[in-house]
Design a protein around this motif. Structure first.
Motif, PDB file in Angstrom:
ATOM      1  N   ILE A 277       0.845  -1.209   0.000  1.00  0.00           N
ATOM      2  CA  ILE A 277       0.000   0.000   0.000  1.00  0.00           C
ATOM      3  C   ILE A 277       0.874   1.250   0.000  1.00  0.00           C
ATOM      4  CG2 ILE A 277      -1.642   1.346   1.376  1.00  0.00           C
ATOM      5  CD1 ILE A 277      -2.849  -1.321   2.327  1.00  0.00           C
ATOM      6  N   TYR A 278       1.922   1.240   0.826  1.00  0.00           N
ATOM      7  CA  TYR A 278       2.810   2.405   0.916  1.00  0.00           C
ATOM      8  C   TYR A 278       3.446   2.707  -0.448  1.00  0.00           C
ATOM      9  CZ  TYR A 278       6.845   5.268   2.110  1.00  0.00           C
ATOM     10  OH  TYR A 278       7.776   6.271   2.137  1.00  0.00           O
TER      11      TYR A 278
ATOM     12  N   ALA B  98       0.071   3.164  -3.319  1.00  0.00           N
ATOM     13  CA  ALA B  98      -1.049   4.077  -3.071  1.00  0.00           C
ATOM     14  C   ALA B  98      -0.517   5.302  -2.334  1.00  0.00           C
ATOM     15  CB  ALA B  98      -2.134   3.380  -2.251  1.00  0.00           C
ATOM     16  N   PRO B  99       0.085   6.255  -3.060  1.00  0.00           N
ATOM     17  CA  PRO B  99       0.805   7.366  -2.422  1.00  0.00           C
ATOM     18  C   PRO B  99      -0.067   8.297  -1.598  1.00  0.00           C
ATOM     19  CG  PRO B  99       0.613   7.721  -4.798  1.00  0.00           C
ATOM     20  CD  PRO B  99       0.166   6.321  -4.542  1.00  0.00           C
ATOM     21  N   GLY B 100      -1.355   8.256  -1.788  1.00  0.00           N
ATOM     22  CA  GLY B 100      -2.224   9.125  -1.004  1.00  0.00           C
ATOM     23  C   GLY B 100      -2.687   8.503   0.299  1.00  0.00           C
ATOM     24  N   VAL B 101      -2.393   7.233   0.517  1.00  0.00           N
ATOM     25  CA  VAL B 101      -2.834   6.554   1.730  1.00  0.00           C
ATOM     26  C   VAL B 101      -1.768   6.705   2.816  1.00  0.00           C
ATOM     27  CG1 VAL B 101      -3.510   4.351   2.769  1.00  0.00           C
ATOM     28  CG2 VAL B 101      -4.216   4.902   0.417  1.00  0.00           C
ATOM     29  N   HIS B 102      -2.179   7.218   3.964  1.00  0.00           N
ATOM     30  CA  HIS B 102      -1.309   7.312   5.132  1.00  0.00           C
ATOM     31  C   HIS B 102      -1.681   6.172   6.081  1.00  0.00           C
ATOM     32  CE1 HIS B 102       0.264  11.560   4.488  1.00  0.00           C
ATOM     33  NE2 HIS B 102      -0.555  11.318   3.447  1.00  0.00           N
ATOM     34  N   ILE B 103      -0.677   5.546   6.656  1.00  0.00           N
ATOM     35  CA  ILE B 103      -0.891   4.295   7.402  1.00  0.00           C
ATOM     36  C   ILE B 103      -0.459   4.473   8.849  1.00  0.00           C
ATOM     37  CG2 ILE B 103      -0.289   1.854   7.565  1.00  0.00           C
ATOM     38  CD1 ILE B 103       0.578   2.127   4.532  1.00  0.00           C
ATOM     39  N   LEU B 104      -1.343   4.084   9.767  1.00  0.00           N
ATOM     40  CA  LEU B 104      -1.013   4.039  11.196  1.00  0.00           C
ATOM     41  C   LEU B 104      -1.297   2.625  11.680  1.00  0.00           C
ATOM     42  CD1 LEU B 104      -0.221   5.465  13.853  1.00  0.00           C
ATOM     43  CD2 LEU B 104      -2.637   6.018  14.174  1.00  0.00           C
TER      44      LEU B 104
END
Length: 961
Positions: free
Chosen positions: A252-253, A256-262
């Protein structure tokens, strides 16, 4: 630094969307790192301007401290990606000494859509994205929530890691709620904790987003769906399916550059783009804290406890009485949020004190928390069962066996205990690293740059139970005891020499484990099987306890070791160490009993000069100290001379310095102040800055104390008080509480002789307020005696005399005789002042007899003077006898090189002569002695002499006429 245009920016073949954080070259997305993209956005926003290095770093790295070299690295990557300089294309210029400037022609299209635009979250019609409710009253995490939110924007991929129960999920949910506005409400929270099959991770995330996936592998569909979105994806409880989660989130990182992951996990995912954020424990007070309520309440752990206790139905006010109990609970639970909540929940039904007691028994592993919590979060045991069950067998075994370790431990200790010392160090290190990575253990670098490991107390208690269940506890405990016995012996080899103190302090970190090992050795039913190990460990540990001023433990374990001696260990070097440590610790703890002298003699017998010279010196020093305390000054001088013989043979400067100081002490009490002064001068001259620590005493401090008395007797009162102060300062600087108490106690006589009542009171107050004072019970009667003497000196004889009388008898019973004659002088003075002259004479006669038996002459001139004063107070008919006593006192004082005693007796003689009208004789008696003094004119005796001489001048003038 903000872009002046928020739409699409075009330059050369590139199109840049600052909002979507996407850049294309000829319609194709360009792979560019986050930092490089931030730099480009900042430069394009100020096209044509020079942007300083400082401004760029502040914008891109915010509050982080980075070097200009880091900026250059990312700038180089950016230029390379843009093809800056290829075919004549120029985009970014370096302005030497100033910064960078974007020089290409830029056009703006505010209405244009983003290249491969990041879409708004689609209304898929299947489900809404819902966040779990934010926990009300979150304590102690507000700053961290803000920092993680900032890092999420900058870095895109953050994993919150930490042990179970620390509050990772709570923090993640709070961050997600704070980010709702930033991501226009597009925040998806996925708890993968309930997933048992790792293959279902991607499908679960897809389902949480409302996607219907018809294929077995949900990842391609999920990635395609996320590729154009800007959103925050929160993945909770990753540890049990960590490989699958790691693969998914890295994909995903990347794609999908617009997705921020926590993410939250007990260990880092260790994939591209991830920035691990360790969640620390809530700050909590020390378990044995004695802080006031207002200070305890500043700790977040205590705030959480109070909040949850109130929620459980037990509202109480934190006051100074219950604050230590609450501090103890929170400190024992080491700031683990879940553990604190569970403990606080018991307060409603059990109360504070009972909760603390229950906690000490099993750390509340089975206490239940909120019913709405996940099953594994409802008790500490369930939480730890979850973590333990995820471990491979080798890590479970290591965790169980390492649970016998208390506090921090080294790789060597882990190898010895987990695998009997036979394990491959590399394999053991990998196991430890795995346990650290899974937040079941912490690691830190010690002062010696060696890695130290530690189990959280909750984890350790749980693992100890697993160890008991496994049937390995006896084997593991024996390995534990053997390892620390070996460690103690290898560190100091059982030697207790002049350099031992520093090595003892190096062993301080192991004391918890040494104590645990000793308790196990001496609590086993099979005494025969453990006798040798018990004796070995006690012999190695007891001297360490003593040198660290842990007197009660030194006494306890040396006594236990002596009690465990058998035919194989009796007469050995271990017995020698036990005898010597028992003797010196017993002297401090129990007083000067005859069995101490017997133990010293046994230690000397075992320390043959050729084999154990340092041990022989230790025993001789102990004997000198013992004989000084019981006031056998003839024996003390003999012991000092024996030491000197050994020191001369060793030709060791430190030993020779101690020899002079020992002899100085003995000569002082024997009444030869000139010889004492020479020995002290020589001893301190040889010692220089060397450490003179031995047998619980700093011989430098001991020498300074007695030197201060010698200086006063030698007619140097100011130097005497300066030296007394230096003794206390030196003792305090040494960090040895015994030295400090010793200095405060035995410098008091100098202040009393000088009539410095406030100074005497000050040092006595420091003494009784010292944290170590309660342990030194054999010295309490001496302190009471000196407080009584101070009252007598301040003309409060009615209050002070009974104190001195009772204390002096107790001192005799306890054989604390070193200041016995000094205290007898004050008692005689107090009794005489109160009109009890016959009793005073009895005290003086007994003191003179005792002093003769002890070969103590130092106070004889004063005892004769007090006897004369007492006789005069009874009847003027005793004047002639009193005069003879005073003349004798002066003669002995001159022989002892003690002008301060001579001055006192000459004062009393001059007063007698003045009463007779013999002013000239009185002046001739007093003036020559007074003239010998070159300092101390503000002290009581010299003030009295000056006053009398002033009164005698007119009498002498009239007599001459």
């Amino acid at each position: 630094m903000n872009a002046s245009h928020s739409g699409i920016t075009a330059f050369g073949p590139f199109r840049l969307s600052p909002i979507a954080r996407v850049i294309e070259r000829d319609g194709v997305p360009l792979a560019l790192g986050d930092r490089a993209l931030d730099i480009l956005i900042a430069l394009v926003a100020r096209s044509g301007e020079i942007v300083s290095h400082r401004d760029l770093i502040a914008h891109v790295w915010r509050d982080l401290v980075v070097s200009p070299g880091t900026l250059r690295v990312h700038m180089s990557a950016l230029r390379k990606a843009l093809g800056d300089g290829n075919g004549g294309a120029r985009y970014i210029e370096n302005v030497t000494g100033q910064g960078y400037c974007f020089v290409a022609q830029v056009t703006y299209d505010a209405a244009a859509s983003s290249p491969t635009a990041l879409a708004e979250f689609p209304d898929v019609g299947h489900k809404r994205l819902l966040l779990p409710s934010k926990l009300s009253g979150m304590v102690g995490r507000e700053l961290m929530v803000r920092e993680i939110g900032d890092d999420l924007i900058a870095e895109r991929f953050i994993t919150i890691i930490g042990p179970g129960g620390m509050g990772k999920t709570t923090v993640a949910i709070a961050v997600a709620h704070d980010m709702l506005k930033e991501f226009s409400g597009v925040v998806c929270f996925v708890d993968v904790g309930a997933i048992e099959d790792a293959k279902l991770v991607a499908a679960t995330v897809a389902a949480s987003l409302g996607l219907s996936v018809q294929t077995a592998d949900a990842m391609p569909t999920l990635i395609e769906y996320l590729r154009t979105l800007r959103m925050l994806l929160v993945i909770d409880n990753c540890e049990h399916v960590i490989d699958a989660v790691a693969t998914l989130l890295e994909t995903i990182y990347r794609q999908a550059p617009g997705v921020h992951i926590l993410a939250t996990s007990r260990e880092a995912l260790r994939v591209e783009g991830e920035h691990a954020c360790w969640l620390p424990a809530l700050a909590s007070p020390s378990p044995d804290s004695s802080m006031k309520a207002v200070d305890v309440l500043q700790f977040p752990a205590v705030q959480l406890f109070m909040e949850r206790a109130a929620a459980s139905g037990h509202r109480f006010k934190l006051d100074d009485e219950n604050a230590p109990i609450v501090a103890g609970i929170c400190g024992r639970l080491e700031g683990i949020a879940l553990a604190i909540e569970l403990a606080a929940g018991r307060v409603g039904s059990h109360g504070i004190a009972a909760t603390a007691d229950l906690l000490n028994k099993n750390l509340g592993l089975d206490w239940h928390g909120r019913r709405t919590a996940l099953p594994r979060h409802q008790t500490l045991r369930a939480l730890l069962d979850w973590s333990y069950g995820l471990l491979p067998e080798a890590e479970q075994l290591a965790l169980r066996r390492l649970s016998v370790l208390v506090g921090t431990f080294t790789l060597e200790a882990a190898c010895a205990i987990a695998r009997g010392g036979q394990s491959d160090r590399a394999a053991m290190l990998n196991t430890l690293d795995a346990l650290v990575a899974k937040s079941l253990m912490s690691a830190q670098v010690g002062d010696d740059r060696t890695e130290r490991y530690r189990l959280l107390e909750t984890t350790r208690i749980y693992a100890r139970e697993k160890l008991q269940e496994s049937g390995e506890s006896t084997l593991t405990a024996r390995r534990h005891a053997e390892h620390f016995a070996t460690l103690l012996n290898s560190t100091h080899g059982g030697q207790v020499d002049l350099e031992y103190t520093g090595r003892s302090h190096a062993l301080r970190e192991h004391l918890g484990n040494v104590r645990a090992a000793l308790e196990w050795c001496f609590s086993q039913d099979d005494k025969v099987a453990n006798a040798a190990l018990a004796v070995d460990l006690a012999a190695a540990a007891a001297p360490v306890f003593f040198e660290l001023s842990l007197l009660s433990e030194a006494y306890k374990w040396s006594a236990a070791g002596l009690g465990a001696l058998d035919d194989n260990t009796r007469g050995s070097r271990r017995e020698m160490l036990l005898q010597s440590t028992w003797a010196i610790s017993s002297m401090w703890m129990r007083g000067n009993s005859e069995d101490v002298l017997t133990a010293i003699a046994r230690g000397l017998q075992l320390a043959h000069p050729q084999d154990e010279p340092s041990q022989r010196l230790r025993m001789l020093a102990t004997r000198h100290l013992f004989l000084t305390r019981v006031a056998d000054f003839r024996g003390a001088l003999t012991a000092a001379k024996e030491w000197d013989v050994v020191a001369q043979q060793a030709r060791d400067v430190t030993c020779l310095a101690i020899s002079d100081l020992m002899q100085g002490v003995a000569r002082h009490f024997r009444g030869n102040q000139a010889a004492a002064k020479r020995h002290f001068d020589a001893g301190f001259d040889q010692a220089g800055e060397r450490s003179l620590q031995l047998c619980g005493n700093d011989h430098r401090v001991r020498g300074l104390i007695t030197q201060s008395r010698t200086l006063w007797l030698s007619g140097l009162p100011d130097r005497a008080m300066e030296t007394a102060r230096r003794a206390a300062t030196t003792a305090l600087r040494s960090g040895k509480p015994l030295d400090t108490c010793f200095a405060l106690m035995f410098t008091t006589p100098v202040y009393l002789w000088c009539g410095e009542w406030d100074a005497a009171q000050d040092v006595l107050e420091q003494l009784v307020n010292h944290t170590h004072w309660p342990v030194l019970k054999p010295f309490h009667s001496s302190e009471v005696a000196m407080r009584g003497a101070l009252l007598i000196g301040r003309n409060e004889a009615a209050q002070g005399t009974p104190m001195v009388q009772t204390a002096l008898q107790q001192m005799k019973d306890e054989r604390q005789n070193v200041i016995g004659s000094f205290i007898a002088c004050w008692l005689a003075e107090g009794l005489t002042t109160m009109g009890r002259s016959e009793e005073a004479l009895g005290v003086i006669r007994n003191a003179r007899r005792d002093a003769a038996n002890r070969a103590e002459a130092v106070l004889l001139p004063e005892l004769l003077r007090l006897q004369a004063r007492t006789l005069l107070s009874m009847s003027e008919a005793n004047e002639a006898q009193a005069e003879r006593l005073l003349i004798r006192s002066c003669t002995i004082a001159r022989r002892q090189s003690a002008p301060s005693w001579e001055l006192r007796s000459a004062l009393d003689l001059a007063r007698i002569q003045a009463r007779r009208g013999h002013g000239i004789e009185a002046r001739q008696r007093l003036a020559p002695i007074n003239d010998k003094f070159t300092e101390g004119f503000a002290t009581q005796d010299l003030r009295a002499a000056a006053q009398l001489l002033g009164e005698l001048d007119p009498l002498a003038t009239r007599a001459a006429v």
